[in-house]
Design an enzyme around this catalytic site. Sequence first.
Site, mmCIF file in Angstrom:
data_model
loop_
_atom_site.group_PDB
_atom_site.id
_atom_site.type_symbol
_atom_site.label_atom_id
_atom_site.label_comp_id
_atom_site.label_asym_id
_atom_site.label_seq_id
_atom_site.Cartn_x
_atom_site.Cartn_y
_atom_site.Cartn_z
ATOM 1 N N SER A 118 15.642 20.719 -16.931
ATOM 2 C CA SER A 118 14.285 21.654 -17.285
ATOM 3 C C SER A 118 14.899 22.966 -18.136
ATOM 4 C CB SER A 118 13.783 22.007 -15.874
ATOM 5 O OG SER A 118 12.874 22.973 -15.981
ATOM 6 N N LYS A 168 17.062 21.431 -11.791
ATOM 7 C CA LYS A 168 16.277 20.178 -12.167
ATOM 8 C C LYS A 168 16.978 19.156 -12.624
ATOM 9 C CE LYS A 168 12.660 19.331 -11.116
ATOM 10 N NZ LYS A 168 11.383 19.577 -12.057
ATOM 11 N N GLU A 220 9.713 8.338 -16.604
ATOM 12 C CA GLU A 220 8.292 8.657 -16.643
ATOM 13 C C GLU A 220 7.905 8.275 -18.024
ATOM 14 O OE1 GLU A 220 7.722 13.153 -15.666
ATOM 15 O OE2 GLU A 220 9.847 12.621 -14.804
ATOM 16 N N HIS A 243 0.932 -1.250 0.126
ATOM 17 C CA HIS A 243 0.120 0.007 0.059
ATOM 18 C C HIS A 243 0.663 1.315 0.098
ATOM 19 C CE1 HIS A 243 -3.238 -2.612 1.188
ATOM 20 N NE2 HIS A 243 -2.252 -3.406 1.996
#
Length: 471
Positions: free
Chosen positions: A283, A289, A296, A162
Amino acid sequence: MTDQPLWHGRFDSSPADALLKFTQSLSFDKRLWRDDITGSIAHVRGLAHAEIISVAESEKIILALNTVATEMSSGKFEFVASDEDIHTAIERRVTQLAGDTGAKLHTGRSRNDQVATALRLWCKRELAHVAKLTLDLCDVLSTRATESGWGAAGDYLPGYTHMQRAQPVLLAHHFAAHTWALMRDLDRLTQTIERLDVSPLGAGALAGSSLPLDADFVARELGFSRRFNNSLDAVSDRDFVAEALFDIALIGVHLSRLGEEWVLWTTQEFGFAVLDDAYATGSSMLPQKKNADIAELARGKSGRLIGNLTGLLATLKAMPLAYNRDLQEDKEPLFDSVDQVSLALQALGGMIATAKFNTDAMKSAADAQLLGATDLAEWLVAKGMPFRQAHARVGALVSKSIRDSVSLAKLVEADDELGKSAAELLQPGVGVSRRTTQGGSGPVPAVAQSAELGAALTVLRTRIAALINSR
Ligand code: ARG
């Protein structure tokens, strides 16, 4: 008449532009050229074998087919506006090169069995390649598992249920979990390749031919392990494409789970892994970043792979026997899924192979005392307490520890059933060593698992090498 389609005979006028644009498949089935030529050469040999054409004629057509192959591979092949698909383009060119003899190429054959033959040949080769890339990722994962250590000294991290910290597990065990899933995918892919290894050539448009074709002969020529049993089925069956798309979609789903994990691991909040610069992105606006875009996209592309499968299933649903033009819609999703999963496997493999782990962060998260709660309950069970009572007793200590901000170990020490030696279980590094079940994450079963994993990978490696060599 090169500006007319091959089937122009019964038509009085030329096809409309809109028809040509809408029905063409050349723009995407070009990549079947090699397989179309392979299929055609076998077909021509079959025609000579059945004495439908002479050996000299077959040689002339095969020579023309080989010329087309050279033109294709050098990019010199000239397509014309009426080339509907790769199959008609090649036949047109063969007829140009070999004249009336070339016009015998399509004897006893339809594009319906021709396209099914080419697509099965393509799948045999390309799915074996996907299998090889999947195996490469398995190798990366199992190497990282071995580096992190299978035994008592192995690195460990919290295992989650979980998405809440549950029990400490060996990092090797964690990597291996993903590897086993991908090995099932590999097993499935090899079975798909074996199942699709059927020659549809000779089925003709739908019913076979009145000419003395030998479907067994051409199946052998093409290296298929068997021929079709039913000509209607042979030209309308796209189960193999659906299966390939499912296999790839499930690989995609497995990659998405890996990807999601790496998105989390590389956050500052987790801090479990640091990506190599070569496998991270920046970025355009935020100078600080460093993003895990590969992870992703591995997550994101799985949607598309699932879509390719469901799209094809929807196309196939309720389609009457036998060939219908709808079936032309099989290729784009197949090519797309093969391309995308191949890219994902390689990018993710490189990312995982080159990343650095922050094993201190993993350990300190896994050494949190609450993760030892189950060991405490099992300790009480070993002393004879029924599990449900042990669970409640430890649960009450956990609750008190959280409520009063007291360390669980202190409360355990003070507990008259548990006491000092039970509190030892909460010491750093102890919990991970406690699990002994076969297949569990403790060091003893994990060492056994590493041997099982290695053996399973060896079996798959041999199977995949055989598939790659057989083509
Ligand atoms: N381009 C077609 C396909 O990919 C080839 C078969 C066309 N057959 C036909 N009878 N129109 O399915």
